[in-house]
Design a protein around this motif. Structure first.
Motif, PDB file in Angstrom:
ATOM      1  N   VAL A 126      92.520  13.324  99.233  1.00 11.98           N
ATOM      2  CA  VAL A 126      92.067  13.077  97.864  1.00 11.98           C
ATOM      3  C   VAL A 126      93.050  13.661  96.858  1.00 11.98           C
ATOM      4  O   VAL A 126      93.595  12.964  96.025  1.00 11.98           O
ATOM      5  N   ARG A 127      93.282  14.970  96.938  1.00 12.04           N
ATOM      6  CA  ARG A 127      94.235  15.640  96.045  1.00 12.04           C
ATOM      7  C   ARG A 127      94.670  16.937  96.701  1.00 12.04           C
ATOM      8  O   ARG A 127      94.076  17.394  97.674  1.00 12.04           O
ATOM      9  N   TYR A 128      95.710  17.543  96.145  1.00 17.24           N
ATOM     10  CA  TYR A 128      96.144  18.844  96.630  1.00 17.24           C
ATOM     11  C   TYR A 128      95.108  19.898  96.234  1.00 17.24           C
ATOM     12  O   TYR A 128      94.527  19.823  95.148  1.00 17.24           O
ATOM     13  N   PHE A 129      94.885  20.878  97.102  1.00 16.65           N
ATOM     14  CA  PHE A 129      94.163  22.067  96.676  1.00 16.65           C
ATOM     15  C   PHE A 129      95.035  22.746  95.627  1.00 16.65           C
ATOM     16  O   PHE A 129      96.247  22.538  95.589  1.00 16.65           O
ATOM     17  N   ASN A 130      94.446  23.591  94.777  1.00 14.29           N
ATOM     18  CA  ASN A 130      95.290  24.253  93.784  1.00 14.29           C
ATOM     19  C   ASN A 130      96.274  25.205  94.475  1.00 14.29           C
ATOM     20  O   ASN A 130      96.120  25.536  95.653  1.00 14.29           O
ATOM     21  N   GLU A 131      97.266  25.617  93.743  1.00 18.97           N
ATOM     22  CA  GLU A 131      98.358  26.421  94.304  1.00 18.97           C
ATOM     23  C   GLU A 131      97.868  27.725  94.930  1.00 18.97           C
ATOM     24  O   GLU A 131      98.335  28.113  96.001  1.00 18.97           O
ATOM     25  N   LEU A 132      96.938  28.379  94.292  1.00 14.04           N
ATOM     26  CA  LEU A 132      96.431  29.645  94.824  1.00 14.04           C
ATOM     27  C   LEU A 132      95.666  29.422  96.130  1.00 14.04           C
ATOM     28  O   LEU A 132      95.816  30.192  97.085  1.00 14.04           O
ATOM     29  N   ILE A 148      95.697  29.509 102.155  1.00 13.98           N
ATOM     30  CA  ILE A 148      95.709  28.748 103.399  1.00 13.98           C
ATOM     31  C   ILE A 148      96.994  29.009 104.171  1.00 13.98           C
ATOM     32  O   ILE A 148      96.979  29.170 105.397  1.00 13.98           O
ATOM     33  N   LEU A 149      98.136  29.078 103.464  1.00 11.00           N
ATOM     34  CA  LEU A 149      99.414  29.378 104.120  1.00 11.00           C
ATOM     35  C   LEU A 149      99.355  30.735 104.807  1.00 11.00           C
ATOM     36  O   LEU A 149      99.778  30.880 105.958  1.00 11.00           O
ATOM     37  N   THR A 150      98.794  31.713 104.131  1.00 14.70           N
ATOM     38  CA  THR A 150      98.654  33.049 104.712  1.00 14.70           C
ATOM     39  C   THR A 150      97.796  33.002 105.966  1.00 14.70           C
ATOM     40  O   THR A 150      98.114  33.625 106.982  1.00 14.70           O
ATOM     41  N   GLU A 167     100.401  25.293 115.489  1.00 10.33           N
ATOM     42  CA  GLU A 167     100.220  26.288 114.420  1.00 10.33           C
ATOM     43  C   GLU A 167     101.441  26.347 113.507  1.00 10.33           C
ATOM     44  O   GLU A 167     101.305  26.489 112.288  1.00 10.33           O
ATOM     45  N   LEU A 168     102.644  26.223 114.078  1.00 11.83           N
ATOM     46  CA  LEU A 168     103.852  26.181 113.246  1.00 11.83           C
ATOM     47  C   LEU A 168     103.845  24.932 112.364  1.00 11.83           C
ATOM     48  O   LEU A 168     104.245  24.986 111.194  1.00 11.83           O
ATOM     49  N   ALA A 169     103.381  23.814 112.910  1.00  9.85           N
ATOM     50  CA  ALA A 169     103.279  22.590 112.109  1.00  9.85           C
ATOM     51  C   ALA A 169     102.281  22.754 110.973  1.00  9.85           C
ATOM     52  O   ALA A 169     102.507  22.237 109.870  1.00  9.85           O
ATOM     53  N   ASP A 170     101.191  23.484 111.215  1.00 13.31           N
ATOM     54  CA  ASP A 170     100.231  23.769 110.137  1.00 13.31           C
ATOM     55  C   ASP A 170     100.895  24.562 109.015  1.00 13.31           C
ATOM     56  O   ASP A 170     100.692  24.278 107.830  1.00 13.31           O
TER      57      ASP A 170
END
Length: 108
Positions: free
Chosen positions: A19-25, A30-32, A63-66
């Motif tokens: 649908v759309r990107y989650f916001n940057e924060l 999620i990256l963490t 997991e690396l791909a995530d």
């Protein structure tokens, strides 16, 4: 696939499936989380921790791909060309470290 192609593919996937990107924060959080999952596997597969039942099915490539997916999302939504960013980063590292590691006795 090039980095630019990956950025385009992720952008298309987000628009068609997410649908759309989650916001940057949110994406930073999620990256963490995803990096933590990589760390968990590394500690068990290459470190001294043992696997738990909850670790079953977790695979380092996935997991690396995530991590890469979320990193690309952050780059896309902040307007960063990762190809150019990586090129500039490698130039910086080369100028700064071209002899540094060769002279490190710990690496010999």
């Amino acid at each position: 696939m090039t980095i630019a192609e990956a950025q385009h593919i992720v952008d298309t996937w987000i628009k068609e499936n997410g649908v759309r990107y989650f916001n940057e924060l949110t994406n930073m959080a999620i990256l963490t989380e995803e990096v933590g999952e990589v760390a968990r596997i590394m500690a068990r597969q290459y470190g001294e921790q043992s696997f738990k039942k909850s670790d079953e099915g977790k695979q380092l490539p996935n997991e690396l791909a995530d991590v890469l997916f979320v990193l690309i999302c952050i780059a896309n939504q902040t307007g960063i060309d990762l190809t150019e960013a990586l090129r500039k980063n490698l130039e910086k590292k080369t100028a700064r470290d071209s002899d540094r590691h060769k002279q490190n006795e710990k690496l010999k």
